[in-house]
Scaffold this active site. Structure first.
Site, PDB file in Angstrom:
ATOM      1  N   PRO A   1      -4.365   6.410  -4.900  1.00 29.60           N
ATOM      2  CA  PRO A   1      -3.451   6.911  -5.001  1.00 29.60           C
ATOM      3  C   PRO A   1      -2.395   6.014  -6.213  1.00 29.60           C
ATOM      4  CG  PRO A   1      -3.092   6.351  -3.011  1.00 29.60           C
ATOM      5  CD  PRO A   1      -4.490   5.389  -3.746  1.00 29.60           C
ATOM      6  N   GLU A   2      -1.910   7.637  -6.722  1.00 29.30           N
ATOM      7  CA  GLU A   2      -1.067   7.253  -8.574  1.00 29.30           C
ATOM      8  C   GLU A   2       0.692   8.014  -7.817  1.00 29.30           C
ATOM      9  OE1 GLU A   2      -4.083   9.381 -11.746  1.00 29.30           O
ATOM     10  OE2 GLU A   2      -5.240   9.090 -10.518  1.00 29.30           O
TER      11      GLU A   2
ATOM     12  N   HIS B   1      -6.342   1.473  11.819  1.00 30.69           N
ATOM     13  CA  HIS B   1      -5.551   0.644  10.797  1.00 30.69           C
ATOM     14  C   HIS B   1      -4.695   0.829  10.601  1.00 30.69           C
ATOM     15  CE1 HIS B   1     -10.107   0.542  10.397  1.00 30.69           C
ATOM     16  NE2 HIS B   1      -9.699   2.051  10.338  1.00 30.69           N
TER      17      HIS B   1
ATOM     18  N   ARG C   1      -8.798  -0.244   4.048  1.00 35.81           N
ATOM     19  CA  ARG C   1      -9.359  -1.424   3.504  1.00 35.81           C
ATOM     20  C   ARG C   1      -8.423  -2.161   3.046  1.00 35.81           C
ATOM     21  NH1 ARG C   1     -11.986   1.937  -1.019  1.00 35.81           N
ATOM     22  NH2 ARG C   1     -13.179   0.261  -1.903  1.00 35.81           N
TER      23      ARG C   1
ATOM     24  N   ARG D   1      -3.989  -1.216 -31.380  1.00 31.59           N
ATOM     25  CA  ARG D   1      -4.288  -1.898 -29.863  1.00 31.59           C
ATOM     26  C   ARG D   1      -5.478  -1.541 -30.551  1.00 31.59           C
ATOM     27  NH1 ARG D   1      -0.523  -3.038 -25.509  1.00 31.59           N
ATOM     28  NH2 ARG D   1      -2.850  -3.362 -24.249  1.00 31.59           N
TER      29      ARG D   1
END
Ligand SMILES: [Zn+2]
Length: 277
Positions: free
Chosen positions: A2-3, A91, A110, A152
């Site tokens: 998920p973002e 879970h 997980r 960078r």
């Protein structure tokens, strides 16, 4: 994983049921879920009887002030999701019952996600305090991002995943923003022109907003679902991520996949010109 858009959708659902309400009872039943505190019991004790003032988000972290400088923090990790008033699925590693009777559940097969209760001192020492500006509600302006990219040499794709630079992007939306801005993922950060930086910021805002409007991206594994159990509908709107060998929607060239710092990157070799030299 998920973002920002998926976490933002989750936050909105949690805010609706939690804000202003007391946590009557809390259970944590996996030590990994509780790894940022001393024990599952410590989290339970620190949550019970607390009122959730607000449910906020920075990058991919959900943070909810509880009064008295206590903060409930949650991270979905790779496969975590919240469910509200659902049946207890396998879970389910955290549950909270509110004074309204509503049940908030955290399901995380997980166990890369976590639930934590911090106070002001511990939050300062946590990853939360090292986050850059939020990619959606508080993004840097082009001058600020230009300055952050000076010298960078890392690929811009890797820099966009650096949560200390900008918080909230992961693999999907970094690929989408670079494709929309027509910037090759391997371009060194410092090589971006001011015009490209402006395009990148605009593209980032655009892909995040589209994803939030569509309930986030549920991939085929359905690891991410909205807290009401529905799947997000943004997958079919993606233009680069996961579209290897499919035609670019701008120009028809097959989308290519490249591994950058152990993460797959999807890009159009025509629209996104490779770095020179
Ligand atoms: Zn193209």
């Amino acid at each position: 994983m998920p973002e920002l858009p998926e976490v933002e959708i989750t936050r909105r659902h949690l805010a609706e049921v939690m804000e202003g309400h007391l946590i009557v009872e809390a259970h944590v039943n996996h030590v990994r879920t509780a790894r940022h505190n001393g024990s599952p019991g410590e989290i339970e004790a620190r949550l019970e009887g607390r009122r959730v003032e607000r449910v906020e988000r920075i990058g991919k972290f959900i943070n909810a002030p509880l009064g008295d400088s206590q903060i409930l923090v949650a991270h979905l990790g790779m496969s975590g999701r919240f469910a509200i008033n659902d049946e207890i699925a396998p879970h389910t590693h955290f549950s909270a019952r509110l004074d309204t009777g509503d049940m908030v559940l955290f399901v995380d097969p997980r166990t890369f996600g976590f639930i934590a209760v911090y106070d002001e001192d511990t939050v300062a020492a946590s990853g939360l305090s090292r986050l850059g500006r939020d990619a959606w509600i508080d993004p840097p302006d082009s001058a600020e991002l230009s300055l952050a990219l000076v010298r960078r040499t890392a690929p811009i794709k890797a820099l966009l995943l650096d949560q200390g630079l900008i918080a909230g992007l992961g693999n999907i939306y970094a690929d989408e923003a670079l494709h929309k801005a027509r910037i090759h993922p391997l371009r060194p950060g410092a090589s971006l022109t001011p015009a490209e930086i402006r395009k990148l910021l605009a593209a980032m805002a655009n892909v995040l907003e589209l994803a939030i409007d569509n309930g986030g991206t549920s991939l085929d594994d359905l690891a991410y679902l909205l807290p009401d159990g529905r799947a997000g509908e943004n997958l079919e709107r993606l233009k680069a991520y996961g579209r290897t060998d499919l035609p670019c929607l701008n120009c028809g060239t097959p989308i290519q996949r490249l591994v950058i710092r152990a993460r797959s990157s999807h890009f159009c070799p025509t629209c996104q010109e490779p770095p020179r030299g």
